[in-house]
Each structure stands twice: as C-alpha cells, then as structure tokens.
Motif scaffolding. Structure first.
Motif, PDB file in Angstrom:
ATOM      1  N   SER A 126       0.928  -1.516   0.146  1.00 17.52           N
ATOM      2  CA  SER A 126       0.114  -0.502  -0.136  1.00 17.52           C
ATOM      3  C   SER A 126       0.888   0.934  -0.318  1.00 17.52           C
ATOM      4  CB  SER A 126      -0.621   0.000   1.468  1.00 17.52           C
ATOM      5  OG  SER A 126      -2.018  -1.038   1.022  1.00 17.52           O
ATOM      6  N   ASP A 142       0.778   4.031  -3.075  1.00 15.94           N
ATOM      7  CA  ASP A 142       0.687   5.846  -2.446  1.00 15.94           C
ATOM      8  C   ASP A 142       1.907   6.883  -2.913  1.00 15.94           C
ATOM      9  OD1 ASP A 142      -2.092   4.535  -1.166  1.00 15.94           O
ATOM     10  OD2 ASP A 142      -1.196   5.036   0.651  1.00 15.94           O
ATOM     11  N   SER A 185      -5.852  -0.376  -5.104  1.00 19.07           N
ATOM     12  CA  SER A 185      -5.285   0.918  -5.751  1.00 19.07           C
ATOM     13  C   SER A 185      -4.932   0.447  -7.190  1.00 19.07           C
ATOM     14  CB  SER A 185      -4.053   1.559  -5.371  1.00 19.07           C
ATOM     15  OG  SER A 185      -3.397   2.495  -6.231  1.00 19.07           O
ATOM     16  N   LYS A 200      -3.078   2.019  -9.125  1.00 21.36           N
ATOM     17  CA  LYS A 200      -1.736   1.976  -9.659  1.00 21.36           C
ATOM     18  C   LYS A 200      -0.865   0.862  -9.516  1.00 21.36           C
ATOM     19  CE  LYS A 200      -1.710   6.335 -10.458  1.00 21.36           C
ATOM     20  NZ  LYS A 200      -0.722   7.121 -11.718  1.00 21.36           N
TER      21      LYS A 200
END
Length: 275
Positions: free
Chosen positions: A125, A129, A163, A165
């Motif tokens: 994570s 981020d 996410s 991403k």
C-alpha cells in the motif's frame, strides 16, 4: 494489436547488442532491467542519459522498468527500500516507462506466508500511495518464494490494496515452478487485474524453463482467452533458457531469438496480430 517487449539484458550486458538484437527480431520495446552489468536502479544519471540516447538511436521504447523493488526480505528495512523506490519512479519518468515491475517480499524459509500478510499489505500500500499522480503503474510479478507467488495471494494483494496504481504481471513459468497450473488454477480470478505478461514456460516435473508452448504454463489457452476478451498490452520475453537466478536470467542472442520465435509462432497459430 499486442505489443512485444523483452528483457534485453538476457541477450547481452552491452545495450548496443541488446537493442541491435531487438531490432533484428522486430521487437520495438524493452523491459529495462540492467545494462553494462548494472541494475537499472544503480545506474547513475549520466548512464541513464546515455541509455535515453541509445533508445532513441535504435528506435526502442520502454514498456517497463524491470526493477527489483520488493525483492528483499520481509524483515529488511523498508524505509531504506522506499528510497530505492523513489529512484525507480525517477527512472521510469526519465525512460517514459508506463510500468514498474515490483515484487511482494521474500518470505522466511519454512514460515507460513499468512504470518506476514499484514506487513506485506502495509508495504504494498505504501508503494502504491508513493506513486502519487505520476503516470506509471506498479506491476506485481508472481515470483517464487515471495508472498504473492501463487494466485490466491496475488489476488489478496491487489484486492486488499485496492489501488488503481497496482496491477498484476502474469508469469506462467513462475506459477508452474510453484506447482500451479496457471490457466486452470488462477486465470479467471486474476484476469481483471492482469495488465502485463512475461513470457517464459516451464516443465513442472523437471523444474526447468523452456520456450513458450513446450512446458506446463498453458500459454496457448491463456493467449486464446486474452484474444477473446480483447486484451491489448505488452508481452515481455524473459526466456531464462541458459541461466535462471533470483536476480534475473540469461539466454544469449540465439536462445533469446529461439524463445521469441516460439512465442510468435503461438500467436501466428491463433491468428493474433502483434507488433
């Protein structure tokens, strides 16, 4: 149309030889992992500048930074690793790479990966981020002996982090070497998150990497299903036909060409257009 790429450091350590061979094979992209015997994240700024010049000279684009991010132990210092990840983000920006390959940390021998799940998810994570608004996607590879080495844990990572991403690399040989039948055991669950494929095959009984279609990686079934659902992204040659180790592999020009012809032969047999 599907796009071929490749780990050209499997051809030679000299980027001139790497890119010349890719040109000869008609491959216009590279998944950049190393040059001059040095990992891409350890090249200095001047070397990255020289690589940019060579990429332009040979007409080669970069499909991904083949980084070693996440290829450290789950107990290793993560703050130090984040600094290395910042370098990966910078390199991806310099080379205009849309993806950075990452991993989900080596598991201690003999320990249940579930014991380390929370820390893996915290780290994954944090990586997602840290990308922020940079136009790059993290692509998790299912490497042996990391947390996400089997389909269920790959799915756990991508769904738990949640996410945009973070997406998945599909490496059939790595699944075979973890005693997984890739297409049968994992494709349907992971398909919504698969953005990128690395092409190598393996024979389960021998633990040996072979050209695409010659092993138990169920590559014909996989590309047939991808064709049916309209997949359109990169297929990166990573043959590992001469040597396979934890930090990468090697094939040499002839075996790299052999592996490429084996895979494009499968594409031709299925009537799949590629460039």
């Amino acid at each position: 149309m599907w796009t071929l790429s490749g780990f050209a450091d499997e051809i030679d350590s000299d980027p001139h030889v790497q890119f010349r061979t890719l040109n000869e094979l008609g491959i216009r992209y590279v998944e950049f992992r190393s040059a001059w015997g040095t990992n891409v994240l350890d090249l200095d700024d001047d070397q990255i500048g020289e690589l940019k010049r060579l990429l332009s000279q040979y007409g080669i684009g970069v499909s991904a930074v083949g980084s070693p991010i996440g290829k450290v132990g789950i107990h290793d210092d993560f703050d130090e690793h984040l600094a290395r990840f910042d370098r990966a983000l910078w390199v991806a920006e310099q080379l205009q790479a849309p993806y950075i390959r990452i991993f989900s940390f080596w598991m201690p021998d003999g320990e249940d990966p579930a014991k380390h799940r929370d820390e893996v998810l915290r780290r994954m994570s944090a990586l997602a981020d840290r990308v922020g608004d940079q136009d790059v996607i993290l692509a998790h590879e299912n490497e042996r002996k990391i947390y996400g080495d089997v389909p269920s844990r790959c799915l756990d990572i991508v769904e738990s982090v949640g996410s945009a991403k973070l997406r998945l690399v599909w490496d059939p040989a790595n699944f075979v070497l973890c005693d997984v039948a890739p297409f049968t055991d994992g494709f349907a669950d992971l398909r919504p998150y698969i953005d990128y494929l690395q092409i190598k095959d393996a024979v389960a009984a021998e633990g040996r990497v072979v050209p695409a279609g010659e092993g138990d990686g169920q590559i014909p079934e996989t590309i047939r299903a991808l064709k049916a659902d309209g997949f359109d992204s990169y297929f990166s040659m990573e043959p590992h036909l001469a040597y396979m180790g934890e930090s990468g592999g090697f094939s040499g020009p002839d075996l790299f060409a052999k592996a490429t012809r084996a895979f494009t032969g499968l594409l031709d047999a299925e009537g799949i257009a590629y460039h």
